[in-house]
Design an enzyme around this catalytic site. Structure first.
Site, mmCIF file in Angstrom:
data_model
loop_
_atom_site.group_PDB
_atom_site.id
_atom_site.type_symbol
_atom_site.label_atom_id
_atom_site.label_comp_id
_atom_site.label_asym_id
_atom_site.label_seq_id
_atom_site.Cartn_x
_atom_site.Cartn_y
_atom_site.Cartn_z
ATOM 1 N N PRO A 113 5.010 -12.091 0.295
ATOM 2 C CA PRO A 113 3.568 -11.821 0.262
ATOM 3 C C PRO A 113 3.099 -11.535 -1.161
ATOM 4 O O PRO A 113 3.809 -10.885 -1.924
ATOM 5 C CB PRO A 113 3.399 -10.591 1.161
ATOM 6 C CG PRO A 113 4.749 -9.985 1.285
ATOM 7 C CD PRO A 113 5.759 -11.087 1.066
ATOM 8 N N GLY A 115 0.763 -9.968 -4.217
ATOM 9 C CA GLY A 115 0.059 -8.706 -4.477
ATOM 10 C C GLY A 115 0.652 -7.529 -3.724
ATOM 11 O O GLY A 115 -0.024 -6.532 -3.486
ATOM 12 N N ALA A 116 1.927 -7.629 -3.334
ATOM 13 C CA ALA A 116 2.535 -6.579 -2.513
ATOM 14 C C ALA A 116 3.649 -5.837 -3.231
ATOM 15 O O ALA A 116 4.305 -4.981 -2.659
ATOM 16 C CB ALA A 116 3.075 -7.193 -1.214
ATOM 17 N N GLY A 117 3.904 -6.196 -4.498
ATOM 18 C CA GLY A 117 4.956 -5.507 -5.256
ATOM 19 C C GLY A 117 6.337 -6.083 -5.025
ATOM 20 O O GLY A 117 7.335 -5.472 -5.400
ATOM 21 N N LEU A 118 6.430 -7.265 -4.413
ATOM 22 C CA LEU A 118 7.744 -7.837 -4.105
ATOM 23 C C LEU A 118 8.102 -9.008 -5.021
ATOM 24 O O LEU A 118 9.039 -9.756 -4.752
ATOM 25 C CB LEU A 118 7.797 -8.279 -2.632
ATOM 26 C CG LEU A 118 7.594 -7.156 -1.607
ATOM 27 C CD1 LEU A 118 7.672 -7.710 -0.187
ATOM 28 C CD2 LEU A 118 8.623 -6.042 -1.782
ATOM 29 N N GLY A 119 7.333 -9.166 -6.080
ATOM 30 C CA GLY A 119 7.711 -10.148 -7.107
ATOM 31 C C GLY A 119 7.347 -11.583 -6.786
ATOM 32 O O GLY A 119 7.990 -12.504 -7.282
ATOM 33 N N SER A 121 4.884 -13.441 -7.806
ATOM 34 C CA SER A 121 4.483 -14.253 -8.961
ATOM 35 C C SER A 121 5.691 -14.562 -9.841
ATOM 36 O O SER A 121 5.876 -15.703 -10.276
ATOM 37 C CB SER A 121 3.366 -13.568 -9.760
ATOM 38 O OG SER A 121 3.872 -12.444 -10.431
ATOM 39 N N ALA A 122 6.538 -13.556 -10.095
ATOM 40 C CA ALA A 122 7.714 -13.821 -10.928
ATOM 41 C C ALA A 122 8.636 -14.834 -10.247
ATOM 42 O O ALA A 122 9.157 -15.748 -10.883
ATOM 43 C CB ALA A 122 8.472 -12.522 -11.200
ATOM 44 N N ASP A 164 10.460 -7.972 -13.520
ATOM 45 C CA ASP A 164 10.326 -8.829 -12.331
ATOM 46 C C ASP A 164 11.060 -10.150 -12.538
ATOM 47 O O ASP A 164 11.881 -10.561 -11.723
ATOM 48 C CB ASP A 164 8.848 -9.119 -12.037
ATOM 49 C CG ASP A 164 8.160 -7.974 -11.322
ATOM 50 O OD1 ASP A 164 8.734 -6.881 -11.279
ATOM 51 O OD2 ASP A 164 7.039 -8.171 -10.809
#
Ligand code: PMV
Length: 330
Positions: A113, A115-119, A121-122, A164
């Site tokens: 997902p 924008g959830a802090g799970l990377g 985009s990286a 990330d």
């Protein structure tokens, strides 16, 4: 096989990269403290084929979430912000390889997902760099992918530390310190972690920018935070190596408290952390930039994890029972 593709370029290639969670040190890592992060088995997959237009084209199938102000109802999947980093990643890779032919079509498929802090985009940018290089029959080493990933990450984040992309590239558990100190942490038994998504998704750029600004205004207070988080991240590595889950849980709780103090937690994240601890988690904290997104909870074993997951689901969270990804981008 596409007849128009040059004989030197394969018609379709793919790469995948894992997502990540941060066990300690997010936000503070941007200011120079070490962080400890773990790659997890949620993946983004990138396919690259020759483009019809001869230019870089990007399409994405990424879980749609309302971002920022829910009233605006803006969907990430329609957001240029989501595709532009992938275009930048492809472009930077072709530049690096000195390729004049820019005709690549990049198709992203992401389980993580955004924008959830799970990377997410990286993970997608790292997999894009790897796949675009493969499409030109080139293999980049991890250091090159790490450097190239700063181009899209800078666009998205403003102040990325690099943790990330390092985690998505190397896989496993790493200790990371700016600008590029990456230490692989080998463990006999990875921690049993549950990820719980609060459902509120947000911009890392705004959150990190606010913390950087505050750190410049309150230099003394932040220096003591940086000293403490340095000890915490070093102690997290020791606890992981010793399989000391009680100590690891205690360190995660303290790290969450520090993130609260610098203003990046939310009542909802605090509530989910409290629920997890009440349900028997050995430690819990937000993971990533904060302001929404996910918490992680350390569980004694898989049975405990199921019980804690049930409670958090009843409290409105979405659960991901993640495990360690050991391989990184491939
Ligand atoms: O983008 P997120 O939410 O996964 O956060 C990454 C970790 C931060 O420390 C907040 C930012 C960074 O670049 O280190």
């Amino acid at each position: 096989m596409s007849s128009s593709s040059p004989s030197t370029s394969p018609s379709i290639v793919s790469s995948r990269a894992p997502g990540k969670i941060i066990l300690s040190g997010e936000q503070f890592v941007v200011l120079g403290a070490p962080a400890v992060a773990m790659a997890v088995n949620l993946y983004s997959k990138i396919e690259v084929r020759p483009s019809q237009s001869g230019r870089i084209e990007v399409t994405a199938d990424i879980p749609l979430h309302l971002v920022g102000d829910a009233d605006k109802g803006s969907l990430v999947g329609e957001n240029r912000e989501l595709l532009e980093p992938l275009r930048l990643a492809a472009s930077a890779t072709l530049d690096h390889l000195a390729m004049r032919d820019r005709g690549v079509h990049v198709e992203a498929n992401c389980q993580i997902p955004s924008g959830a802090g799970l990377g997410s985009s990286a993970s997608t940018t790292v997999a894009t760099i790897s796949a675009v290089a493969k499409s030109r029959r080139a293999r980049l080493n991890r250091e090159d992918i790490f450097k190239l990933a700063f181009i899209p990450e800078n666009y998205l984040h403003g102040h990325p530390s690099g943790v990330d992309q390092a985690t998505c590239i190397y896989g496993g558990i790493i200790q990371f310190k700016k600008p590029s100190k990456i230490k692989a942490i080998t463990v006999k038994r990875p921690p049993t972690i549950l990820v719980c998504d609060s459902g509120a998704h947000r911009s890392t750029k705004a959150l990190v920018g606010a913390v950087v600004k505050r750190s410049q205004e309150q230099t003394d207070g932040f220096q003591s935070h940086l000293d403490e988080i340095t000890s915490i991240s070093n102690a997290v590595v020791k606890a992981l190596r010793k399989e000391d889950d009680n100590e690891l849980g205690r360190l995660m709780n303290r790290n969450h408290e520090m993130l609260r103090q610098i203003g990046v937690s939310t009542p909802d994240l605090d509530r989910l952390v409290a629920e997890a601890l009440q349900a028997g988690a050995l430690g819990a904290k937000l993971t990533g930039a904060g302001g929404g997104g996910c918490i992680i909870a350390l569980c004694a074993d898989k049975k405990d994890r199921s019980n804690i997951a049930r409670k958090l689901r009843n409290a409105g969270g979405t659960i991901y029972n993640v495990s360690l990804d050991a391989s990184g981008v491939k």
